[in-house]
Structure formats: C-alpha cells, structure tokens
Design a protein around this motif. Structure first.
Motif, PDB file in Angstrom:
ATOM      1  N   LYS A   1     130.652  71.752  52.437  1.00 43.26           N
ATOM      2  CA  LYS A   1     131.562  72.645  51.797  1.00 43.26           C
ATOM      3  C   LYS A   1     130.977  74.019  51.670  1.00 43.26           C
ATOM      4  O   LYS A   1     129.644  74.000  51.371  1.00 43.26           O
ATOM      5  N   PHE A   2     131.551  75.059  51.835  1.00 38.99           N
ATOM      6  CA  PHE A   2     131.144  76.342  51.490  1.00 38.99           C
ATOM      7  C   PHE A   2     130.578  76.643  50.148  1.00 38.99           C
ATOM      8  O   PHE A   2     131.394  76.507  49.329  1.00 38.99           O
ATOM      9  N   ILE A   3     129.497  77.011  50.065  1.00 33.82           N
ATOM     10  CA  ILE A   3     129.046  77.347  48.832  1.00 33.82           C
ATOM     11  C   ILE A   3     128.821  78.834  48.509  1.00 33.82           C
ATOM     12  O   ILE A   3     129.261  79.348  47.384  1.00 33.82           O
TER      13      ILE A   3
ATOM     14  N   GLY B   1     116.103  87.395  52.553  1.00 32.89           N
ATOM     15  CA  GLY B   1     115.000  86.953  51.800  1.00 32.89           C
ATOM     16  C   GLY B   1     114.569  85.375  51.758  1.00 32.89           C
ATOM     17  O   GLY B   1     115.376  84.644  52.775  1.00 32.89           O
ATOM     18  N   LEU B   2     113.955  84.951  50.887  1.00 30.87           N
ATOM     19  CA  LEU B   2     113.397  83.526  50.547  1.00 30.87           C
ATOM     20  C   LEU B   2     114.547  82.967  49.670  1.00 30.87           C
ATOM     21  O   LEU B   2     114.740  83.344  48.646  1.00 30.87           O
ATOM     22  N   HIS B   3     114.892  81.891  50.257  1.00 30.37           N
ATOM     23  CA  HIS B   3     116.216  80.937  49.435  1.00 30.37           C
ATOM     24  C   HIS B   3     115.432  79.402  49.462  1.00 30.37           C
ATOM     25  O   HIS B   3     115.013  79.142  50.522  1.00 30.37           O
ATOM     26  N   TRP B   4     115.920  78.753  48.224  1.00 36.09           N
ATOM     27  CA  TRP B   4     115.735  77.361  48.285  1.00 36.09           C
ATOM     28  C   TRP B   4     116.980  76.611  48.824  1.00 36.09           C
ATOM     29  O   TRP B   4     118.176  77.149  48.579  1.00 36.09           O
ATOM     30  N   LYS B   5     116.822  75.526  49.387  1.00 39.28           N
ATOM     31  CA  LYS B   5     117.911  74.577  49.618  1.00 39.28           C
ATOM     32  C   LYS B   5     117.453  73.453  49.427  1.00 39.28           C
ATOM     33  O   LYS B   5     116.522  72.793  49.205  1.00 39.28           O
ATOM     34  N   ILE B   6     118.597  72.376  49.067  1.00 34.86           N
ATOM     35  CA  ILE B   6     118.436  70.945  48.771  1.00 34.86           C
ATOM     36  C   ILE B   6     118.379  70.286  50.211  1.00 34.86           C
ATOM     37  O   ILE B   6     119.323  70.214  51.097  1.00 34.86           O
ATOM     38  N   PRO B   7     117.245  69.469  50.559  1.00 35.66           N
ATOM     39  CA  PRO B   7     117.126  68.775  51.594  1.00 35.66           C
ATOM     40  C   PRO B   7     118.127  67.860  51.858  1.00 35.66           C
ATOM     41  O   PRO B   7     118.296  67.137  50.852  1.00 35.66           O
ATOM     42  N   PHE B   8     118.649  67.461  52.965  1.00 35.30           N
ATOM     43  CA  PHE B   8     119.789  66.728  53.422  1.00 35.30           C
ATOM     44  C   PHE B   8     120.956  67.074  52.928  1.00 35.30           C
ATOM     45  O   PHE B   8     122.105  66.421  53.273  1.00 35.30           O
ATOM     46  N   PHE B   9     121.216  67.897  51.879  1.00 31.35           N
ATOM     47  CA  PHE B   9     122.565  68.284  51.400  1.00 31.35           C
ATOM     48  C   PHE B   9     123.131  69.730  51.824  1.00 31.35           C
ATOM     49  O   PHE B   9     124.263  70.008  51.906  1.00 31.35           O
TER      50      PHE B   9
ATOM     51  N   VAL C   1     133.992  81.157  58.150  1.00 30.09           N
ATOM     52  CA  VAL C   1     134.534  79.912  57.679  1.00 30.09           C
ATOM     53  C   VAL C   1     136.012  79.958  57.985  1.00 30.09           C
ATOM     54  O   VAL C   1     136.718  78.808  58.421  1.00 30.09           O
ATOM     55  N   ASP C   2     136.835  81.123  57.916  1.00 29.62           N
ATOM     56  CA  ASP C   2     138.061  81.195  58.080  1.00 29.62           C
ATOM     57  C   ASP C   2     138.742  81.266  59.762  1.00 29.62           C
ATOM     58  O   ASP C   2     139.672  80.970  59.875  1.00 29.62           O
ATOM     59  N   VAL C   3     137.903  81.639  60.826  1.00 21.63           N
ATOM     60  CA  VAL C   3     138.127  81.844  61.892  1.00 21.63           C
ATOM     61  C   VAL C   3     137.274  80.895  62.984  1.00 21.63           C
ATOM     62  O   VAL C   3     135.919  81.162  62.807  1.00 21.63           O
ATOM     63  N   TYR C   4     137.579  80.277  63.864  1.00 20.91           N
ATOM     64  CA  TYR C   4     136.806  79.480  64.918  1.00 20.91           C
ATOM     65  C   TYR C   4     136.588  80.410  65.948  1.00 20.91           C
ATOM     66  O   TYR C   4     137.447  81.237  66.483  1.00 20.91           O
ATOM     67  N   ASP C   5     135.273  80.692  66.305  1.00 23.32           N
ATOM     68  CA  ASP C   5     134.800  81.597  67.292  1.00 23.32           C
ATOM     69  C   ASP C   5     135.493  83.096  67.345  1.00 23.32           C
ATOM     70  O   ASP C   5     136.286  83.576  67.910  1.00 23.32           O
ATOM     71  N   THR C   6     135.089  83.737  66.502  1.00 25.57           N
ATOM     72  CA  THR C   6     135.369  85.088  65.904  1.00 25.57           C
ATOM     73  C   THR C   6     135.407  86.170  66.874  1.00 25.57           C
ATOM     74  O   THR C   6     136.171  87.013  67.126  1.00 25.57           O
ATOM     75  N   THR C   7     134.257  86.165  67.644  1.00 26.14           N
ATOM     76  CA  THR C   7     134.154  87.170  68.794  1.00 26.14           C
ATOM     77  C   THR C   7     134.972  86.897  69.735  1.00 26.14           C
ATOM     78  O   THR C   7     135.386  87.709  70.578  1.00 26.14           O
TER      79      THR C   7
END
Length: 154
Positions: A15-17, A23-31, A77-83
């Motif tokens: 799901k879109f967050i 820059g540097l960002h943290w992410k939750i592994p596997f999630f 998120v809103d359009v598939y293959d925007t280009t």
C-alpha cells in the motif's frame, strides 16, 4: 538512499505510504518497498505519424515532448505506464489538430503553443508537467500500408 535527481515512493505491504525526497531513509525489511523515479526534466520522441490534413494532403509528423514529474504519487500510483499514456495522448491530439487544419496553414503556423496547451491539462492529471510539445518533422509524403500477410498494397 535516494539520489538528488530522484524521488522515491514508499509502499508498505503493497500500500502507498508516501513520497520521499533525496537523501537517506530507513525502511522496514520485508514490509517496505521503495521505488525510485527520476524527476528531472526529460524528453520523449514520438514515433512518426502518417496523417491526412483537412484539405486531403498526406503528411508525416514527428514530435517531441519535454516534461518532468511534478506529483510522484499520481505518477506512480494512479496510471499504469505513464509515459506510454502521455505519448499516446499527444499522438491523438496531434492527429486531431492536423485533421482540422489545411496543409498551407499547418506549414506556416507554429503548433508548439497549441499542442502544449492541449496536452498539459491531461498530463497534470497523471502528475506530469509538460513544458513543451514540439513538432520536429513535418513533411508532405505519400504513404503505403500493407494490410494482410500477402503483402497486398492498399
């Protein structure tokens, strides 16, 4: 790490967050999954189009779109293959303008502002800011089409 010329879209368990800046960002592994997108100005060269003007002239038109991503959440998120959507929509708009214009008028007038103003509102719905649509090639030319496997000309 998201590079200076990119932005990232974060998906948590699919799901879109949100959108992340460079820059540097943290992410939750596997999630979390972060998809990076280049957001600086770029171009698309459209394929040549064989079209017919209002006065019946067969022509070939080729164009280029100069754009950049302005709303990454819509773009990702809103359009598939925007280009592809941008390319196909612009080709359709070019077709409509050429079909409604005589050849001598088409050759003498600049289509840049007309095309750009027609494409911009649709592209903004997909998170794209179109800076310019330019005709790069415009020529009167006969075209032949093959319509079946026997290579019969029409």
């Amino acid at each position: 790490i998201i590079m200076q010329y990119e932005e990232g879209v974060v998906f948590r368990v699919g799901k879109f967050i949100g959108v992340k800046e460079p820059g540097l960002h943290w992410k939750i592994p596997f999630f979390d999954v972060i998809s990076n997108y280049t957001v600086v100005t770029t171009t698309i060269t459209l394929p040549p189009q064989s079209l017919t003007t209002r006065d019946g002239k067969s022509i070939v038109v080729r164009a280029q779109i100069k754009y950049k991503i302005c709303d990454l959440s819509k773009y990702a998120v809103d359009v598939y293959d925007t280009t592809d959507a941008l390319s196909d929509t612009t080709c359709g708009i070019i077709h409509d303008i050429v079909a409604d214009t005589d050849w001598h008028v088409l050759r003498s007038k600049s289509l840049k502002s007309t095309l750009t103003s027609e494409v911009q509102p649709q592209a903004l719905d997909w998170g794209i800011d179109v800076a310019q649509v330019t005709i790069t090639d415009l020529a009167e030319m006969r075209s032949y089409r093959l319509f079946n496997s026997d290579a019969t000309l029409v």
